[in-house]
Design a protein around this motif. Structure first.
Motif, PDB file in Angstrom:
ATOM      1  N   LEU A 126       0.829  -1.203   0.000  1.00 33.36           N
ATOM      2  CA  LEU A 126       0.000   0.000   0.000  1.00 33.36           C
ATOM      3  C   LEU A 126       0.864   1.254   0.000  1.00 33.36           C
ATOM      4  N   ARG A 127       1.901   1.245   0.797  1.00 26.44           N
ATOM      5  CA  ARG A 127       2.819   2.398   0.846  1.00 26.44           C
ATOM      6  C   ARG A 127       3.488   2.594  -0.511  1.00 26.44           C
ATOM      7  N   LEU A 128       3.985   1.505  -1.117  1.00 26.26           N
ATOM      8  CA  LEU A 128       4.671   1.599  -2.406  1.00 26.26           C
ATOM      9  C   LEU A 128       3.735   2.086  -3.510  1.00 26.26           C
ATOM     10  N   LYS A 129       2.521   1.533  -3.554  1.00 27.48           N
ATOM     11  CA  LYS A 129       1.537   1.967  -4.552  1.00 27.48           C
ATOM     12  C   LYS A 129       1.215   3.447  -4.396  1.00 27.48           C
ATOM     13  N   SER A 130       1.123   3.889  -3.161  1.00 28.60           N
ATOM     14  CA  SER A 130       0.821   5.296  -2.898  1.00 28.60           C
ATOM     15  C   SER A 130       1.960   6.192  -3.386  1.00 28.60           C
ATOM     16  N   GLU A 131       3.185   5.776  -3.151  1.00 29.01           N
ATOM     17  CA  GLU A 131       4.336   6.538  -3.625  1.00 29.01           C
ATOM     18  C   GLU A 131       4.295   6.677  -5.146  1.00 29.01           C
ATOM     19  N   GLN A 132       3.987   5.579  -5.812  1.00 32.08           N
ATOM     20  CA  GLN A 132       3.967   5.583  -7.283  1.00 32.08           C
ATOM     21  C   GLN A 132       2.843   6.466  -7.821  1.00 32.08           C
ATOM     22  N   VAL A 133       1.670   6.341  -7.230  1.00 33.70           N
ATOM     23  CA  VAL A 133       0.513   7.128  -7.680  1.00 33.70           C
ATOM     24  C   VAL A 133       0.752   8.621  -7.469  1.00 33.70           C
ATOM     25  N   LEU A 134       1.221   8.991  -6.286  1.00 31.57           N
ATOM     26  CA  LEU A 134       1.400  10.403  -5.969  1.00 31.57           C
ATOM     27  C   LEU A 134       2.574  11.012  -6.726  1.00 31.57           C
ATOM     28  N   SER A 135       3.619  10.233  -6.958  1.00 32.67           N
ATOM     29  CA  SER A 135       4.769  10.736  -7.725  1.00 32.67           C
ATOM     30  C   SER A 135       4.393  10.989  -9.178  1.00 32.67           C
ATOM     31  N   LYS A 136       3.444  10.231  -9.664  1.00 37.21           N
ATOM     32  CA  LYS A 136       2.958  10.425 -11.034  1.00 37.21           C
ATOM     33  C   LYS A 136       2.022  11.632 -11.120  1.00 37.21           C
ATOM     34  N   ALA A 137       1.258  11.864 -10.058  1.00 34.05           N
ATOM     35  CA  ALA A 137       0.261  12.934 -10.081  1.00 34.05           C
ATOM     36  C   ALA A 137       0.843  14.303  -9.726  1.00 34.05           C
ATOM     37  N   TYR A 138       1.915  14.323  -8.922  1.00 32.94           N
ATOM     38  CA  TYR A 138       2.489  15.587  -8.460  1.00 32.94           C
ATOM     39  C   TYR A 138       3.994  15.637  -8.733  1.00 32.94           C
ATOM     40  N   LYS A 139       4.490  16.839  -9.003  1.00 31.07           N
ATOM     41  CA  LYS A 139       5.904  17.002  -9.332  1.00 31.07           C
ATOM     42  C   LYS A 139       6.796  16.942  -8.091  1.00 31.07           C
ATOM     43  N   ASP A 140       6.297  17.441  -6.984  1.00 28.23           N
ATOM     44  CA  ASP A 140       7.121  17.561  -5.774  1.00 28.23           C
ATOM     45  C   ASP A 140       6.615  16.596  -4.703  1.00 28.23           C
TER      46      ASP A 140
END
Length: 235
Positions: A126-140
């Protein structure tokens, strides 16, 4: 150490008054707007696998203007942690509880079923998926911290700290069935472990209740101390 010695006395009094004032409601709503945008992104990936809750000072209105962040907890709905030892002990000491509390405890014991999955693995994924999703959606996005993913949302401009956790059902929760008594265990990706139990929602309730009893003075003192601490760093 911070002191008001550089300010005229009248300005010190004015500073203290201003330091106690809560932030405008519009500012708080904008902070939650930023967090809700993050939630929307995570829901696209996680669906019903998680529940979201706010924690921290924004829920008690003790945040200050210089605090530009909001704490968001994503709680896995796949499983939870239960104080099985405490529950067993409580059911052996039913004379210590009211009939309704005993009934609640017995129901939780009856409905308990051992989770057949791997809770730590679930939290890590869950943590890893969240990192991937948010890194794709936001630049920072800062994924380096063990407990939180730090997302810099540009509009509205806020920092949203996302922690991954699992519910913890203590005896205090099970005997009352009051959601605010639920604890959480935050996942630490560096240790690949659940951290000790915290009760952020119970703390929120206690702060809000204490503020009512003091006619709002308690929250004013908290804000004052936060502002002094923040301004002391600039000296």
């Amino acid at each position: 150490k911070f002191s008001g010695s550089e300010l005229p006395y009248s300005n010190v009094t004015e500073y203290v008054k201003l330091a106690m004032i809560g932030v405008p409601q519009a500012y708080t709503l904008r902070s939650k707007e930023a967090a809700n945008k993050v939630i929307e992104q995570l829901k696209k990936s996680h669906g019903n696998e998680v529940d979201f809750k706010f924690q921290g000072s924004i829920e008690t209105n003790t945040h200050i203007m210089s605090e530009n962040d909001i704490d968001l907890v994503q709680i896995s709905s796949k499983s939870n942690s239960v104080d099985r030892v405490g529950l067993k002990k409580a059911l052996n000491e039913t004379h210590l509880y009211t009939p309704s509390e005993v009934k609640n405890l017995e129901r939780h014991s009856k409905n308990f079923s051992q989770y057949e999955g791997n809770q730590l693995s679930d939290l890590g994924i869950l943590r890893l998926k969240s990192e991937q999703v948010l890194s794709k959606a936001y630049k920072d996005v800062d994924c380096s911290k063990p407990k939180a993913i730090c997302v810099n949302v540009k509009s509205p401009l806020r920092n949203v700290d996302v922690v991954t956790a699992v519910d913890y059902k203590s005896v205090d929760y099970m005997k009352k069935d009051a959601d605010y008594r639920k604890g959480i265990q935050i996942y630490d990706k560096q240790k690949d472990a659940k951290l000790p139990v915290e009760y952020p929602f119970w703390s929120i309730k206690r702060i809000n209740e204490k503020s009512i009893l003091t006619n709002g003075r308690f929250k004013k003192l908290v804000r004052k101390q936060k502002n002094i601490k923040f301004d002391a760093k600039k000296i």
